[in-house]
Design a protein around this motif. Structure first.
Motif, mmCIF file in Angstrom:
data_model
loop_
_atom_site.group_PDB
_atom_site.id
_atom_site.type_symbol
_atom_site.label_atom_id
_atom_site.label_comp_id
_atom_site.label_asym_id
_atom_site.label_seq_id
_atom_site.Cartn_x
_atom_site.Cartn_y
_atom_site.Cartn_z
ATOM 1 N N TRP A 102 -1.099 11.955 18.842
ATOM 2 C CA TRP A 102 0.300 12.363 18.918
ATOM 3 C C TRP A 102 0.633 13.451 17.878
ATOM 4 O O TRP A 102 -0.117 14.405 17.752
ATOM 5 C CB TRP A 102 1.200 11.119 18.798
ATOM 6 C CG TRP A 102 0.802 10.053 19.778
ATOM 7 C CD1 TRP A 102 0.244 8.844 19.507
ATOM 8 C CD2 TRP A 102 0.890 10.107 21.230
ATOM 9 N NE1 TRP A 102 -0.012 8.150 20.670
ATOM 10 C CE2 TRP A 102 0.382 8.892 21.732
ATOM 11 C CE3 TRP A 102 1.372 11.057 22.156
ATOM 12 C CZ2 TRP A 102 0.321 8.606 23.103
ATOM 13 C CZ3 TRP A 102 1.310 10.768 23.519
ATOM 14 C CH2 TRP A 102 0.792 9.557 23.967
ATOM 15 N N TRP A 152 4.255 6.809 27.354
ATOM 16 C CA TRP A 152 5.044 7.868 26.700
ATOM 17 C C TRP A 152 5.079 9.233 27.374
ATOM 18 O O TRP A 152 5.837 10.102 26.939
ATOM 19 C CB TRP A 152 4.616 8.072 25.248
ATOM 20 C CG TRP A 152 4.524 6.812 24.446
ATOM 21 C CD1 TRP A 152 4.987 5.567 24.791
ATOM 22 C CD2 TRP A 152 3.949 6.661 23.149
ATOM 23 N NE1 TRP A 152 4.730 4.666 23.802
ATOM 24 C CE2 TRP A 152 4.090 5.308 22.776
ATOM 25 C CE3 TRP A 152 3.339 7.546 22.267
ATOM 26 C CZ2 TRP A 152 3.644 4.801 21.554
ATOM 27 C CZ3 TRP A 152 2.894 7.056 21.058
ATOM 28 C CH2 TRP A 152 3.043 5.703 20.696
ATOM 29 N N ASN A 190 4.242 0.729 27.254
ATOM 30 C CA ASN A 190 3.607 0.636 25.956
ATOM 31 C C ASN A 190 4.626 0.953 24.864
ATOM 32 O O ASN A 190 5.206 2.050 24.842
ATOM 33 C CB ASN A 190 2.456 1.634 25.833
ATOM 34 C CG ASN A 190 1.821 1.589 24.449
ATOM 35 O OD1 ASN A 190 1.190 0.605 24.091
ATOM 36 N ND2 ASN A 190 2.020 2.632 23.655
ATOM 37 N N GLU A 191 4.874 -0.017 23.996
ATOM 38 C CA GLU A 191 5.664 0.199 22.787
ATOM 39 C C GLU A 191 6.994 0.922 23.001
ATOM 40 O O GLU A 191 7.187 2.045 22.504
ATOM 41 C CB GLU A 191 4.836 0.984 21.760
ATOM 42 C CG GLU A 191 3.512 0.327 21.397
ATOM 43 C CD GLU A 191 2.818 1.022 20.238
ATOM 44 O OE1 GLU A 191 3.278 2.096 19.811
ATOM 45 O OE2 GLU A 191 1.806 0.485 19.748
ATOM 46 N N TRP A 212 -8.208 -0.372 19.376
ATOM 47 C CA TRP A 212 -7.728 1.001 19.500
ATOM 48 C C TRP A 212 -8.526 1.854 18.516
ATOM 49 O O TRP A 212 -8.405 1.658 17.334
ATOM 50 C CB TRP A 212 -6.239 1.123 19.186
ATOM 51 C CG TRP A 212 -5.799 2.549 19.410
ATOM 52 C CD1 TRP A 212 -5.840 3.572 18.503
ATOM 53 C CD2 TRP A 212 -5.326 3.100 20.643
ATOM 54 N NE1 TRP A 212 -5.418 4.730 19.087
ATOM 55 C CE2 TRP A 212 -5.105 4.473 20.404
ATOM 56 C CE3 TRP A 212 -5.093 2.582 21.919
ATOM 57 C CZ2 TRP A 212 -4.631 5.328 21.403
ATOM 58 C CZ3 TRP A 212 -4.621 3.433 22.894
ATOM 59 C CH2 TRP A 212 -4.396 4.801 22.628
ATOM 60 N N TYR A 259 -0.695 -3.121 13.732
ATOM 61 C CA TYR A 259 -1.494 -2.263 12.846
ATOM 62 C C TYR A 259 -1.385 -2.576 11.358
ATOM 63 O O TYR A 259 -2.325 -2.358 10.615
ATOM 64 C CB TYR A 259 -1.125 -0.785 13.076
ATOM 65 C CG TYR A 259 -1.705 -0.241 14.374
ATOM 66 C CD1 TYR A 259 -2.999 0.266 14.422
ATOM 67 C CD2 TYR A 259 -0.969 -0.283 15.550
ATOM 68 C CE1 TYR A 259 -3.548 0.736 15.607
ATOM 69 C CE2 TYR A 259 -1.517 0.185 16.753
ATOM 70 C CZ TYR A 259 -2.812 0.695 16.767
ATOM 71 O OH TYR A 259 -3.352 1.138 17.938
ATOM 72 N N ASN A 294 0.745 -4.859 20.096
ATOM 73 C CA ASN A 294 0.001 -3.853 19.336
ATOM 74 C C ASN A 294 0.358 -4.057 17.866
ATOM 75 O O ASN A 294 1.537 -4.054 17.511
ATOM 76 C CB ASN A 294 0.396 -2.431 19.756
ATOM 77 C CG ASN A 294 -0.050 -2.101 21.169
ATOM 78 O OD1 ASN A 294 -0.758 -2.873 21.801
ATOM 79 N ND2 ASN A 294 0.372 -0.948 21.669
ATOM 80 N N PHE A 305 -9.330 7.408 15.284
ATOM 81 C CA PHE A 305 -9.196 5.962 15.478
ATOM 82 C C PHE A 305 -10.356 5.370 16.272
ATOM 83 O O PHE A 305 -10.393 4.177 16.521
ATOM 84 C CB PHE A 305 -7.917 5.662 16.280
ATOM 85 C CG PHE A 305 -6.666 5.476 15.458
ATOM 86 C CD1 PHE A 305 -6.328 4.219 14.975
ATOM 87 C CD2 PHE A 305 -5.804 6.535 15.196
ATOM 88 C CE1 PHE A 305 -5.166 4.025 14.246
ATOM 89 C CE2 PHE A 305 -4.642 6.349 14.464
ATOM 90 C CZ PHE A 305 -4.320 5.098 13.984
ATOM 91 N N TRP A 326 -1.364 3.288 6.448
ATOM 92 C CA TRP A 326 -1.016 1.927 6.847
ATOM 93 C C TRP A 326 -1.909 0.973 6.068
ATOM 94 O O TRP A 326 -3.140 1.138 6.021
ATOM 95 C CB TRP A 326 -1.235 1.729 8.351
ATOM 96 C CG TRP A 326 -0.355 2.600 9.204
ATOM 97 C CD1 TRP A 326 0.771 3.276 8.812
ATOM 98 C CD2 TRP A 326 -0.529 2.910 10.601
ATOM 99 N NE1 TRP A 326 1.303 3.974 9.878
ATOM 100 C CE2 TRP A 326 0.542 3.768 10.975
ATOM 101 C CE3 TRP A 326 -1.465 2.532 11.566
ATOM 102 C CZ2 TRP A 326 0.687 4.265 12.273
ATOM 103 C CZ3 TRP A 326 -1.318 3.016 12.864
ATOM 104 C CH2 TRP A 326 -0.245 3.874 13.206
ATOM 105 N N VAL A 384 8.571 2.582 19.925
ATOM 106 C CA VAL A 384 8.175 3.929 19.504
ATOM 107 C C VAL A 384 8.966 4.976 20.294
ATOM 108 O O VAL A 384 9.446 5.963 19.736
ATOM 109 C CB VAL A 384 6.651 4.144 19.678
ATOM 110 C CG1 VAL A 384 6.294 5.616 19.523
ATOM 111 C CG2 VAL A 384 5.885 3.315 18.659
ATOM 112 N N MET A 420 -3.624 6.767 8.061
ATOM 113 C CA MET A 420 -2.218 6.802 8.486
ATOM 114 C C MET A 420 -1.310 6.308 7.354
ATOM 115 O O MET A 420 -0.113 6.187 7.535
ATOM 116 C CB MET A 420 -1.985 5.922 9.718
ATOM 117 C CG MET A 420 -2.767 6.287 10.953
ATOM 118 S SD MET A 420 -2.389 7.915 11.615
ATOM 119 C CE MET A 420 -0.867 7.619 12.524
ATOM 120 N N GLU A 444 -3.675 -3.609 21.213
ATOM 121 C CA GLU A 444 -4.145 -2.555 20.305
ATOM 122 C C GLU A 444 -4.226 -3.100 18.891
ATOM 123 O O GLU A 444 -3.329 -3.813 18.448
ATOM 124 C CB GLU A 444 -3.178 -1.355 20.246
ATOM 125 C CG GLU A 444 -3.233 -0.428 21.407
ATOM 126 C CD GLU A 444 -2.261 0.748 21.268
ATOM 127 O OE1 GLU A 444 -2.008 1.196 20.124
ATOM 128 O OE2 GLU A 444 -1.752 1.194 22.304
#
Ligand code: GAL
Length: 460
Positions: free
Chosen positions: A420, A120, A164-165, A412, A295, A293, A428, A339, A168, A337, A366
């Protein structure tokens, strides 16, 4: 005792901007995350990765801590701006030296490096001069940058992850604008994603064409939550499937099957870019393994258009394009988060991937959770994190028993870091970081992880 396969890889993961700090040291150029986090209001308390965990200066200590945990592998990312400060042209030898030293120190400690080439932090110059991931030349610049990485590090690095991702980058960076570069649009995510996929494919071809003799493997890491149909109705089952296709298959169908999912083509029309026949051939088969990844999990239901409370936790991509309503079971535990902790969702996702893509070799690159960890008498009792990992790893074990070709698992994250837009209060890590003194302290979960790697099992 339920064991994992003998060759199962246990690792931890981090990324450059989240841990390195030294944002203006060592000849590094500015990235879009330096710029974005510097804009008031974009991150929690205006926090930035300028210092982060100062891993740039403390990497030897960090490797020692990893060694203490018994991990066999470490996934980190290279900051493009340390290798090429403006994203193209001049190579910064100080940056090369840093990663070269890091790689040597890992190998010395018997830890296998797993290197992500893009996590990113795009060079700011490429954002300004080339329109970032919307620019048509960006895949070529990426290919030139990764070529340097393969050439300089490929003698020692045998496991590469291109991106990565990308989800996102596309959705949070070009759709919702909550991550760098902060753009808000309903069409740009699909355009950016297209360029990301082309960049990935070019990078893999550079590796396979020029560096086959290095005998490594290369793949892409995508993120996906599980989507469970809210009811048994066909409409809800289709909605859940559609949600997974808009989330994961958007990126993995081109790589494994050669094109975007039909449902995306049907629903998006002209907003979804098309691959030429040539590009389809180039991109198909460009992953030696499936990087995942994962979550969390949400329920998915068909959106019948009636006005109802919109899902507050987002993460569904552009919902108008999908007609999917997402929701949570109020009984599920939530991490910081917000989640939900749903281990069986992980198992179902692994099985879904296995079925759709013909049992690829999968690495969970992750998985983890954020909580408000507190340091009490020099220790962090994060039993909740230990429970989280245990639950998810048991689910992984069941998936393996059911035939899923899962080869490794990276927690992760190795340590608390710059999360971020959420800044530093979302912890984490398996290691606690005191962001004032930059001292690292293993949490209870880190001691537990050591037992996991030693026993190759979570029940001991
Ligand atoms: C992933 C990302 C990581 C980390 C993690 C936890 O999406 O790759 O950088 O931030 O989520 O939010």
């Amino acid at each position: 005792m339920k064991k994992f396969p003998v060759d199962f890889i246990w690792g931890t993961a981090t990324s450059s901007y989240q841990i390195e700090g030294a944002a203006y040291e060592g000849g590094k150029g500015p990235s879009i995350w330096d710029a974005f986090s510097g804009i008031p209001g974009k991150t929690h308390n205006g926090e930035t990765g300028e210092i982060a965990c100062d891993h740039y200066n403390k990497f030897k200590e960090d490797i020692q801590l990893m060694k203490n945990m018994g991990v066999k592998a470490y996934r980190f990312s290279i900051a493009w701006t340390r290798i090429m400060p403006t994203g193209k042209g001049n190579i910064n030898e100080e940056g090369i030296q840093f990663y070269s030293d890091l790689i040597d120190a890992l190998l010395e400690a018997d830890i296998t490096p797993w290197v992500t080439l893009y996590h990113w932090d795009l060079p700011l110059a490429l954002q300004l001069e080339e329109d970032g991931w919307l620019g048509s030349k960006i895949p070529d610049y990426f290919a030139a940058y990764v070529d340097v990485c393969f050439e300089r590090f490929g003698d020692r690095v045998k496991n590469w992850i291109t991106l990565n991702e990308p989800w996102v980058v596309a959705i949070l960076g070009y759709g919702q604008g909550v991550f760098a570069p902060g753009r808000i649009s309903t069409s740009e995510p699909y355009e950016a994603a297209h360029q990301l996929l082309l960049a990935h494919s070019k990078a893999v071809h550079v590796y396979r064409d020029k560096y086959a003799h290095q005998n490594g493997q290369i793949g892409i890491t995508n993120n996906c939550d599980w989507r469970e149909p809210l009811t048994d109705s066909d409409l809800d089952k289709e909605a859940a499937e559609r949600a997974l296709e808009f989330f994961l298959a958007w990126f993995t169908d081109p790589v494994y099957l050669g094109d975007y999912p039909q449902v995306m083509k049907d629903r998006l029309g002209d907003r979804l870019p098309t691959f030429s026949e040539e590009e389809k051939k180039l991109i198909k088969g460009t992953s030696d393994f499936f990087g995942l990844n994962h979550y969390t999990t949400m329920y998915a239901a068909h959106d019948d258009g009636t006005e109802k409370e919109r899902c507050v936790y987002g993460n569904g991509g552009i919902s108008e394009d999908q007609d999917v309503d997402l929701s949570l079971d109020p009984n599920w535990n939530l991490t910081l988060m917000k989640w939900a902790v749903v281990p069986w969702g992980c198992k179902k996702l692994l099985e879904w991937i296995s079925k759709r893509y013909d049992s690829p070799k999968i690495y969970i690159t992750e998985n983890g959770c954020a909580y408000t960890d507190k340091l009490v008498d020099g220790e962090v009792d994060d039993q909740y994190r230990l429970d989280f990992y245990k639950g998810y790893l048991e689910a992984c074990n069941e998936a393996i028993e059911n035939g899923v070709n899962l080869k490794g698992y990276f927690a992760w994250s190795f340590m608390d870091n710059f999360e971020w837009a959420s800044g530093y209060d979302k912890r984490f890590g398996l290691h606690y970081v005191d962001f004032k003194t930059l001292k690292r302290i293993p949490k209870k979960s880190a001691y537990w992880f050591r037992k996991v790697t030693a026993n190759n099992s979570v029940d001991f």
